[in-house]
Design an enzyme around this catalytic site. Sequence first.
Site, mmCIF file in Angstrom:
data_model
loop_
_atom_site.group_PDB
_atom_site.id
_atom_site.type_symbol
_atom_site.label_atom_id
_atom_site.label_comp_id
_atom_site.label_asym_id
_atom_site.label_seq_id
_atom_site.Cartn_x
_atom_site.Cartn_y
_atom_site.Cartn_z
ATOM 1 N N HIS A 125 -2.630 6.580 3.973
ATOM 2 C CA HIS A 125 -3.001 7.956 3.588
ATOM 3 C C HIS A 125 -1.856 8.531 2.762
ATOM 4 O O HIS A 125 -0.708 8.544 3.235
ATOM 5 C CB HIS A 125 -3.225 8.805 4.839
ATOM 6 N N GLU A 134 -11.244 3.277 16.387
ATOM 7 C CA GLU A 134 -9.865 3.684 16.692
ATOM 8 C C GLU A 134 -9.961 4.576 17.937
ATOM 9 O O GLU A 134 -9.599 4.170 19.022
ATOM 10 C CB GLU A 134 -9.242 4.422 15.497
ATOM 11 N N ASP A 170 0.093 5.879 8.277
ATOM 12 C CA ASP A 170 0.896 7.063 7.931
ATOM 13 C C ASP A 170 2.344 6.741 8.316
ATOM 14 O O ASP A 170 2.844 7.234 9.348
ATOM 15 C CB ASP A 170 0.416 8.285 8.733
HETATM 16 N N1 ADE Z 1 -5.837 10.538 8.953
HETATM 17 C C1 ADE Z 1 -4.587 10.093 8.833
HETATM 18 N N2 ADE Z 1 -4.346 9.112 9.725
HETATM 19 C C2 ADE Z 1 -5.482 8.930 10.424
HETATM 20 C C3 ADE Z 1 -5.876 8.080 11.482
HETATM 21 N N3 ADE Z 1 -5.047 7.189 12.015
HETATM 22 N N4 ADE Z 1 -7.114 8.183 11.954
HETATM 23 C C4 ADE Z 1 -7.959 9.083 11.438
HETATM 24 N N5 ADE Z 1 -7.642 9.905 10.448
HETATM 25 C C5 ADE Z 1 -6.422 9.833 9.942
HETATM 26 ZN ZN ZN Z 2 -6.054 5.899 8.701
#
Ligand code: ADE
Ligand code: ZN
Length: 329
Positions: A13, A194, A273
Amino acid sequence: MSGLLPKVELHLHLEGAAPPGFIRGLAAEKKVDIARIFDERGNYAYDDFWHFLKVYEAATEPLKTPEDYHRLTLAVLEESAAAGVIYSETFLSPDFCGGRDLSAWREFLHAIREAADLAERRDGIVLRGIVTPIRHLGPEKAKEVALCAAETAGDWVVGFGLAGDEKSGKPKDFSWAFDAAREAGLRLTAHAGEWGGPESVRDALRDLRVERIGHGVRAIEDLALVDELAERGIVLEVCPGSNIALGLYQDWRSHPIHELRERGVKVTVSTDDPPFFHTTMAREYDRLATAFDWDEGVFDEIAKTSAKAAFCDEKTRENILKKLEKAHA
Ligand code: ADE
Ligand code: ZN
């Protein structure tokens, strides 16, 4: 282990990759008070995934102009290149870049692309974009994002995704946006598996017709689904350090990436991230090598799987594959 192994990253991201020092500096320049999102050492601070999403959004506050995104892109690609990344796909959000206004979005995109071209000349790293609505902002905003994506689809904006709070709504709520993106020629991925269980992966495959899944690791809770992923060649954009930092798995050895791979699923490795999770692509490689005794051959295979699953054009793919071949010759 990772040293200078060339790496291909499919799940990053752009705002989430912003070095905290960069965001702090920009906030000071613009007199935006976001001191609350940093700990005493200057790192991003959050309690859990849902708080992380809030901190993430607060960190975007000082990113106000295309020029800010130009600087951000240069800073992010410098870090990626230093970790050995030769090709990266980044999630970009018209929600943050111009509030889903098409002409503003075009300006932000232009600035990001210019920075990417500079970084390619400077560091040899190649970047492509995946336009991504934020799920918890709802399906109506996602439609506007899809229109921005469709209007700018081409050799640089190559994909469409879905990020944000997986517990908000269902994939099918976003079918319209995904249909529009597909019709514009964009390749598709979505975060699933996730925070949602295996059924969220099934839903994304069926209702959004994606060819890659962001994370997808919780498929491991349903071995029939794991077999299906393997048979269909669905690629998982696995981000182990992110999952561990956010508390999905206790430690590296408990992470399912190894078992998914052993069961024939096409896994790839990304950072999601990186500064939020105190990671880099080099660190992911090192941790995986230690946890699962993966050698250079495994990482070579993973990088090639990633290159083959990249949403770029064939000539770009050939170039990446050539660089990978050369490194392992
Ligand atoms: N936006 C940034 N990181 C994310 C993640 N791990 N899961 C969902 N949305 C996100
Ligand atoms: Zn992500």
